[in-house]
Structure formats: structure tokens, C-alpha cells
Design a protein around this motif. Structure first.
Motif, PDB file in Angstrom:
ATOM      1  N   ASP A 235       2.295  -5.116   2.068  1.00 22.31           N
ATOM      2  CA  ASP A 235       2.061  -6.343   1.301  1.00 22.31           C
ATOM      3  C   ASP A 235       1.561  -5.995  -0.095  1.00 22.31           C
ATOM      4  N   PRO A 236       1.282  -6.940  -0.978  1.00 24.03           N
ATOM      5  CA  PRO A 236       0.850  -6.629  -2.344  1.00 24.03           C
ATOM      6  C   PRO A 236      -0.449  -5.855  -2.424  1.00 24.03           C
ATOM      7  N   ARG A 237      -1.213  -5.759  -1.342  1.00 21.37           N
ATOM      8  CA  ARG A 237      -2.447  -4.981  -1.350  1.00 21.37           C
ATOM      9  C   ARG A 237      -2.245  -3.577  -0.808  1.00 21.37           C
TER      10      ARG A 237
ATOM     11  N   GLY B 227       5.572  -6.899  -2.655  1.00 20.97           N
ATOM     12  CA  GLY B 227       5.364  -5.914  -1.597  1.00 20.97           C
ATOM     13  C   GLY B 227       5.997  -4.586  -1.975  1.00 20.97           C
ATOM     14  N   VAL B 228       5.960  -3.698  -1.022  1.00 23.78           N
ATOM     15  CA  VAL B 228       6.485  -2.345  -1.247  1.00 23.78           C
ATOM     16  C   VAL B 228       7.265  -1.916  -0.007  1.00 23.78           C
ATOM     17  N   VAL B 229       8.429  -1.355  -0.238  1.00 21.71           N
ATOM     18  CA  VAL B 229       9.187  -0.718   0.843  1.00 21.71           C
ATOM     19  C   VAL B 229       8.895   0.785   0.769  1.00 21.71           C
ATOM     20  N   TYR B 230       8.278   1.276   1.840  1.00 24.22           N
ATOM     21  CA  TYR B 230       7.846   2.676   1.863  1.00 24.22           C
ATOM     22  C   TYR B 230       8.707   3.438   2.868  1.00 24.22           C
ATOM     23  N   LEU B 231       9.421   4.425   2.403  1.00 28.48           N
ATOM     24  CA  LEU B 231      10.344   5.184   3.241  1.00 28.48           C
ATOM     25  C   LEU B 231       9.902   6.645   3.306  1.00 28.48           C
ATOM     26  N   SER B 232      10.220   7.279   4.414  1.00 30.90           N
ATOM     27  CA  SER B 232       9.946   8.713   4.566  1.00 30.90           C
ATOM     28  C   SER B 232      11.038   9.333   5.426  1.00 30.90           C
ATOM     29  N   ARG B 233      11.388  10.546   5.082  1.00 30.90           N
ATOM     30  CA  ARG B 233      12.431  11.230   5.847  1.00 30.90           C
ATOM     31  C   ARG B 233      12.287  12.749   5.691  1.00 30.90           C
TER      32      ARG B 233
END
Length: 267
Positions: A14-16, A85-91
Motif C-alpha cells: 500500500d502507499p505506506r 501502491g507498489v508492485v514488488y517483485l523478486s526472482r
């Protein structure tokens, strides 16, 4: 669907910076993570991190599939100019074996090119270096066996240095052969010069021995004088040979007295 296709780990913040979707991390705040903090400020950010095997795996790190690094990407989501918001990806990236297998066509072509280049370099080396060297070795054996026809330039020299080496070697072989011929001629001449007085001395001595009282004093004296004269010739010849040896030893490096000069020292 995107997660199944890319095999990446997805988390929605979310924005926080609090996880609102993403497995067991829901409710955790990731606002202090550098790339998340940049995304909350409206900037795309990514990071590459090493896993630490001797420590417990953090929640955001999945088990590696063959590599010790993991890529993290944070994408800001803006709605009407505000960060929603933020989309957080990891791979985890594929390891080198998997990557090479995926690029097996290119790897095969590269291997063929390397092998072909190596063979080409080997052929060039064989043509320019090995072949002239083996040719020079074969010429050396032929010259050592007394083959005078071997004292001619090679058909292929390869490089300029090998050409100079071959020319210097053949020149040396020709000079040694010429010197050997001169020594042989000189030895033949000296043998003849030594044989004549020795034969005369031997003949006179045998006559003096076998004649006994039958030879008068005049003949005995004449044969004795012949022996003395021929012995003097031998003595002179030996002295000349010693002088020739000294001259040879004093000759400059690479030079020697000629056959004519040597023969001039003989009587």
C-alpha cells in the motif's frame, strides 16, 4: 497468471509500504527497503542481493534455484498523480548451466567457431613453423650422412627468422664441407710428402744393412748422406706442420688459412 509465467515472487504494497498481498508477508512493512522507499517516492528501483547460506533465510528471500543472488524490483503504481501502491517483485536468475542450456544453439556455434579457429591456427603454425623446422632437421641428418645434395635452400621457410636460420645453417655446412675437403686434400699431399723421404731412408738403410763388406766406402758415404738429407726433409716438414698448426690457432674466429697457404709451408 504473470507469476506462473515468470516464476517471480509478487507482493503488493500500500502507499505506506505495508504488504497487502503476497503470501506470508501480509501485514509486514517493507518501507525501509531501499528499492521500496524509492518506489514510494515515485521512482522505479531494483537491487541485486547475495544470499547468506549460514544465516536463516529472510522472509523476502526464496530458496535459490542454483544461484546465490536474487533480483528485487519495485514498481510504483500512480493513480491521478499520487502513489497508490507498489508492485514488488523478486526472482532468482537461472544459473550458468541452465542459461547455457537455454542458449545451446549459440553455445554450439561458438564451440564450433573456437574449434575451427584452433584448427586453423594449428595448420598455420604447422605450415609456418613446424614444417620448416622438420625440413631443416631432415637436411641436418642428410648432411651428417655425407649427402652433398642436401646443401640447398628449403622449399618453404615459413617465417623470415626461419629463412635466416636455414640460410645460416646451410652456409655453415658448406663452409665445413669446404674445410673438410681442404683438410682431405692437404692430408693426401702431406702423406705423399712424408712417404717419399721415408721410402728413400728405408731403402738406403736396407742397402747399408744388406751390403755388408761388399759396399765400398764411397757408396756407403753416399747412402749415408741420402739418409741424412731425407731425415732433414722430414724434420723440416714436421716443423712446417707445427707452424701451420700455430697459424690455424691464431686465425680469427670463422676464418682459416687457405689450402694454398698451407701447401706453401711445405717443402
Amino acid at each position: 497468471q504473470t507469476q506462473k509465467t515468470t516464476l517471480a515472487g509478487f507482493r503488493l504494497l500500500d502507499p505506506r509500504g505495508v504488504v497487502i498481498a503476497g503470501r506470508e508477508e501480509i501485514g509486514q512493512s517493507l518501507a525501509d527497503v531501499a528499492e521500496v522507499r524509492a518506489a514510494l517516492a515515485g521512482r522505479y528501483a531494483s537491487a541485486l542481493r547475495l544470499r547468506i547460506p549460514n544465516q536463516p533465510t529472510p522472509p523476502l528471500y526464496s530458496v535459490s534455484r542454483g544461484t546465490r543472488v536474487r533480483v528485487f524490483v519495485a514498481m510504483p503504481v500512480a493513480v491521478e498523480g499520487r502513489i497508490a501502491g507498489v508492485v514488488y517483485l523478486s526472482r532468482t536468475p537461472n544459473n550458468i548451466v541452465k542459461h547455457l542450456y537455454g542458449e545451446r544453439g549459440k553455445v554450439t556455434l561458438a564451440a564450433i567457431a573456437i574449434v575451427g579457429g584452433t584448427l586453423l591456427i594449428g595448420l598455420v603454425f604447422l605450415r609456418t613453423v613446424s614444417r620448416p623446422i622438420y625440413g631443416l632437421i631432415e637436411r641436418t641428418k642428410r648432411i651428417a650422412a655425407g649427402d652433398r645434395e642436401a646443401m640447398k635452400p628449403l622449399d618453404h621457410h615459413g617465417t623470415r627468422e626461419l629463412a635466416e636460420l636455414s640460410a645460416a645453417f646451410l652456409d655453415m655446412a658448406q663452409k665445413l664441407q669446404a674445410r673438410s675437403d681442404s683438410i682431405q686434400t692437404f692430408a693426401t699431399y702431406v702423406s705423399h710428402e712424408l712417404k717419399s723421404p721415408l721410402t728413400a731412408i728405408q731403402g738406403a738403410a736396407e742397402l747399408l744393412r744388406d751390403s755388408g763388406e761388399a759396399m765400398d766406402e764411397a757408396e756407403r758415404k753416399r747412402f749415408s748422406n741420402n739418409i741424412v738429407t731425407d731425415a732433414g726433409r722430414l724434420n723440416l716438414l714436421v716443423r712446417r706442420l707445427l707452424e701451420l698448426a700455430r697459424v690455424e690457432n691464431l686465425a680469427p674466429s670463422g676464418e682459416s688459412t687457405s689450402l694454398d697457404a698451407a701447401l706453401a709451408l711445405l717443402p
